[in-house]
Design a protein around this motif. Structure first.
Motif, short mmCIF file in Angstrom:
data_model
loop_
_atom_site.label_atom_id
_atom_site.label_comp_id
_atom_site.label_asym_id
_atom_site.label_seq_id
_atom_site.Cartn_x
_atom_site.Cartn_y
_atom_site.Cartn_z
N LYS A 78 1.04 -1.14 0.17
CA LYS A 78 0.01 -0.05 0.20
C LYS A 78 0.89 1.32 -0.06
CE LYS A 78 -4.12 -2.37 1.78
NZ LYS A 78 -5.31 -2.12 2.78
N ARG A 79 0.95 2.04 1.24
CA ARG A 79 1.60 3.20 0.93
C ARG A 79 3.06 3.06 0.91
NH1 ARG A 79 3.81 7.66 4.70
NH2 ARG A 79 3.81 6.12 6.50
N ASN A 80 3.71 3.89 -0.22
CA ASN A 80 5.01 3.79 -0.50
C ASN A 80 5.65 4.89 0.20
OD1 ASN A 80 7.45 3.71 -1.66
ND2 ASN A 80 6.60 3.45 -3.85
N TRP A 81 6.69 4.51 0.94
CA TRP A 81 7.34 5.61 1.64
C TRP A 81 8.41 6.31 0.98
CZ3 TRP A 81 9.06 3.46 7.42
CH2 TRP A 81 7.65 3.14 7.83
N SER A 82 8.91 5.54 -0.11
CA SER A 82 9.98 6.18 -1.03
C SER A 82 9.58 5.89 -2.61
CB SER A 82 11.41 5.40 -0.82
OG SER A 82 12.38 5.88 -1.31
N PRO A 83 8.80 6.98 -3.12
CA PRO A 83 8.34 6.66 -4.26
C PRO A 83 9.11 7.03 -5.53
CG PRO A 83 7.34 8.57 -3.26
CD PRO A 83 8.01 7.62 -2.20
N ASP A 84 10.28 7.72 -5.13
CA ASP A 84 11.41 7.89 -6.07
C ASP A 84 12.56 6.72 -6.35
OD1 ASP A 84 10.18 10.19 -6.86
OD2 ASP A 84 11.30 11.23 -5.17
N ALA A 85 12.27 5.73 -5.46
CA ALA A 85 13.17 4.61 -5.39
C ALA A 85 12.92 3.45 -5.18
CB ALA A 85 14.23 4.71 -4.05
N HIS A 86 11.42 3.13 -4.85
CA HIS A 86 10.93 1.78 -4.81
C HIS A 86 9.47 1.51 -5.36
CE1 HIS A 86 14.23 0.05 -2.55
NE2 HIS A 86 14.27 1.09 -1.64
N HIS A 87 9.00 0.57 -5.58
CA HIS A 87 7.45 0.33 -5.91
C HIS A 87 7.04 -0.38 -4.65
CE1 HIS A 87 8.60 -0.45 -10.12
NE2 HIS A 87 7.78 0.27 -10.58
N SER A 88 5.69 0.22 -4.58
CA SER A 88 4.75 -0.79 -3.75
C SER A 88 4.35 -2.13 -4.65
CB SER A 88 3.42 -0.07 -3.36
OG SER A 88 2.89 0.20 -4.49
N VAL A 89 3.82 -2.94 -3.77
CA VAL A 89 3.23 -4.25 -4.49
C VAL A 89 2.36 -3.85 -5.53
CG1 VAL A 89 1.82 -6.24 -4.18
CG2 VAL A 89 3.47 -5.92 -2.29
N GLN A 90 1.28 -2.85 -5.32
CA GLN A 90 0.54 -2.53 -6.26
C GLN A 90 0.98 -1.65 -7.35
OE1 GLN A 90 0.16 -1.77 -2.91
NE2 GLN A 90 -1.56 -3.09 -2.31
N GLU A 91 2.14 -1.10 -7.10
CA GLU A 91 2.62 -0.14 -8.18
C GLU A 91 3.40 -1.05 -9.15
OE1 GLU A 91 3.41 4.05 -5.96
OE2 GLU A 91 4.71 2.45 -5.82
N CYS A 92 4.28 -2.00 -8.54
CA CYS A 92 4.96 -3.07 -9.40
C CYS A 92 3.96 -3.97 -10.10
CB CYS A 92 5.74 -3.88 -8.33
SG CYS A 92 6.48 -5.46 -9.23
N ILE A 93 2.73 -4.35 -9.74
CA ILE A 93 1.95 -5.12 -10.52
C ILE A 93 1.30 -4.34 -11.92
CG2 ILE A 93 -0.41 -6.28 -10.52
CD1 ILE A 93 0.14 -7.04 -7.37
N GLU A 94 0.79 -2.93 -11.44
CA GLU A 94 0.56 -2.11 -12.38
C GLU A 94 1.54 -1.98 -13.58
OE1 GLU A 94 -1.39 2.48 -12.79
OE2 GLU A 94 -0.82 1.76 -10.90
N GLU A 95 2.70 -1.61 -13.07
CA GLU A 95 3.60 -1.46 -14.37
C GLU A 95 4.04 -2.77 -14.82
OE1 GLU A 95 7.55 1.24 -15.26
OE2 GLU A 95 7.61 0.21 -12.98
#
Length: 263
Positions: A197-214
């Protein structure tokens, strides 16, 4: 034609699962069932010869678990501790067994980091700088160093065998456009899924949800989630995560330590 096997040596973000300091549900689950424990990220490709990507602090235990007796080459993604902290384990391999410097490939920044941390190993590392999108062929496999969004000089690797195109990026936020185009349509994509869920470091990592989306937008045949923390922002157990992933009908898989793929 040599058959190659890709093994996830470790699949955790830097603090591992369980973390010694943590009693969240994910860590307690892994304490109760050691099969769910995760060491720091690294992978291995084995054919007639053996190559590892990164040398995490858990390297010795991971290599023993997989019954590895020699490593012929090392590729580096970047020089953060959780990816190079086990380099010292290889000094004894060079001294006592292989009797030749170990070839190590990475960006200028990654190699500079290794030299700073392991200055006493300069005699036993044969270092080679990879520029962005340089190709390196080893044991019949082509590795292309693809810049990703993390620390300066961080690479993911496009891994190509005669039968498989695979992209491995343990640490990245949304991929830079040129890298994204290079890896579009890969058979296998294994990518950073650090946060839940919440990504503490959006310039350096994905969240699970962001990884799946990309990953799905890039047309990956199968997407493996790696570099997972499971502590943040809401702790999630593997039982809960696997239940969440069922909606993708097997196309998205949570990688586990020791998981092996034929490539």
């Amino acid at each position: 034609m040599t058959d190659h096997r890709f093994t996830f040596m470790g699949t955790a973000a830097g603090c591992g699962v369980p973390s010694f300091f943590c009693d969240c549900p994910a860590c307690e689950e892994a304490r109760a069932d050691p099969r769910l424990a995760r060491g720091d990220c690294g992978v291995m490709v084995r054919g007639e010869r053996t190559l590892v990507i990164d040398t995490p602090p858990d390297a010795r235990h991971q290599l023993i678990r997989e019954d590895v007796r020699r490593v012929d080459e090392v590729l580096l993604t970047h020089c953060h501790f959780d990816h190079i902290g086990g380099m010292g384990e290889y000094e004894y391999l060079v001294q006592l067994v292989q009797k030749r410097p170990l070839p190590v490939f990475g960006s200028a920044e990654a190699l500079a980091g290794v030299n700073g941390e392991f200055h006493y190993m300069d005699y036993c590392l044969d270092e080679h700088v990879l520029a962005p999108f340089d190709e390196h062929v080893f044991d019949g496999v082509r590795y292309t160093a693809c810049p990703v969004a993390h620390a300066p000089g961080t690479y993911g690797y496009l891994i190509e065998t005669p039968s498989t195109r695979m992209f491995y990026a343990s640490d990245t936020a949304a991929l830079p456009p040129e890298t994204a185009e290079r890896v579009r349509g890969c058979d296998i994509l294994a990518m950073d899924a650090t946060f839940w869920k919440r990504n503490w470091s959006p310039d350096a990592h994905h969240s699970v949800q962001e990884c799946i989306e990309e990953g799905l937008a890039l047309g990956a045949g199968t997407l493996y989630l790696t570099h997972m923390c499971l502590h943040y922002d809401e702790p999630i157990t593997m039982a809960e995560l696997n239940d969440y992933l069922r909606q993708y009908d097997g196309r998205v898989v949570a990688a586990m330590d020791g998981m092996t793929i034929e490539i």
